[in-house]
Enzyme design. Structure first.
Site, PDB file in Angstrom:
ATOM      1  N   CYS A  40     -28.892  11.166  -0.141  1.00  0.00           N
ATOM      2  CA  CYS A  40     -28.476  10.753   1.193  1.00  0.00           C
ATOM      3  C   CYS A  40     -29.282   9.530   1.625  1.00  0.00           C
ATOM      4  CB  CYS A  40     -28.705  11.902   2.174  1.00  0.00           C
ATOM      5  SG  CYS A  40     -28.337  11.472   3.894  1.00  0.00           S
ATOM      6  N   CYS A  68     -15.090  12.332  -2.349  1.00  0.00           N
ATOM      7  CA  CYS A  68     -14.877  10.898  -2.173  1.00  0.00           C
ATOM      8  C   CYS A  68     -15.893  10.411  -1.143  1.00  0.00           C
ATOM      9  CB  CYS A  68     -13.439  10.665  -1.713  1.00  0.00           C
ATOM     10  SG  CYS A  68     -12.972   8.937  -1.665  1.00  0.00           S
TER      11      CYS A  68
END
Length: 163
Positions: free
Chosen positions: A81, A152
């Site tokens: 992240c 995605c």
């Protein structure tokens, strides 16, 4: 009040009521509040992430397809992240989906959170970082074996650490 005024008032009220019902259905059911371990003020997130990453991670924008350098990243390693550095995807689960965004067939255990996204009049599964709540992208069921899933992801929401 004349009959014409009453009809106009009733018609306007009816139209407003129908509009409210349609809007409520388009926006989907209310989401339960999610809490995350890593939190910052909007101002701090903007300062930490910069404008483009802030728009994706904190406002759920989508980067332009084909614009992420991570599309061409094929080394062994971990995609994490960009908001809190939590490892999210092993490079071995990345595949070429042809969509223009980095795609993975599996997330690391306990790395992501899911919630329903009813924007744009359709229901999708939004993928968030489990630790900071950053918007990563969406999950679809048109991926390769063994899971059949396609995570995605926005490249701006990720960083890459080679192994």
């Amino acid at each position: 009040m004349t009959d014409l005024s009453r009809r106009a008032l009733l018609g306007t009220g009816l139209a407003a009521g129908i509009g409210a019902i349609v809007f409520a259905r388009a926006s989907g059911p209310a989401q339960a509040a999610m809490t995350f371990q890593v939190t910052h003020s909007a101002q701090d997130w903007r300062r930490m992430l910069g404008a483009e990453r802030y728009a994706v991670l904190r406002e759920a924008h989508t980067e332009r397809p084909g614009s992420s350098p991570l599309l061409k990243e094929h080394r062994r390693g971990i995609f994490a992240c960009a908001g809190c550095a939590l490892p999210l995807f092993a490079a071995s689960t990345k595949f070429e989906s042809g969509t223009g965004w980095p795609s993975f067939w599996q997330a690391l255990p306990h790395a992501v959170a899911k919630r329903t996204d009813s924007a744009f009049g359709m229901e999708r599964t939004e993928i968030l970082c489990r630790r900071c709540g950053g918007h990563l992208g969406h999950l679809f069921d048109d991926g390769p074996k063994p899971t059949g899933l396609r995570y995605c992801m926005n490249g701006l929401a990720l960083t890459f650490r080679p192994a």
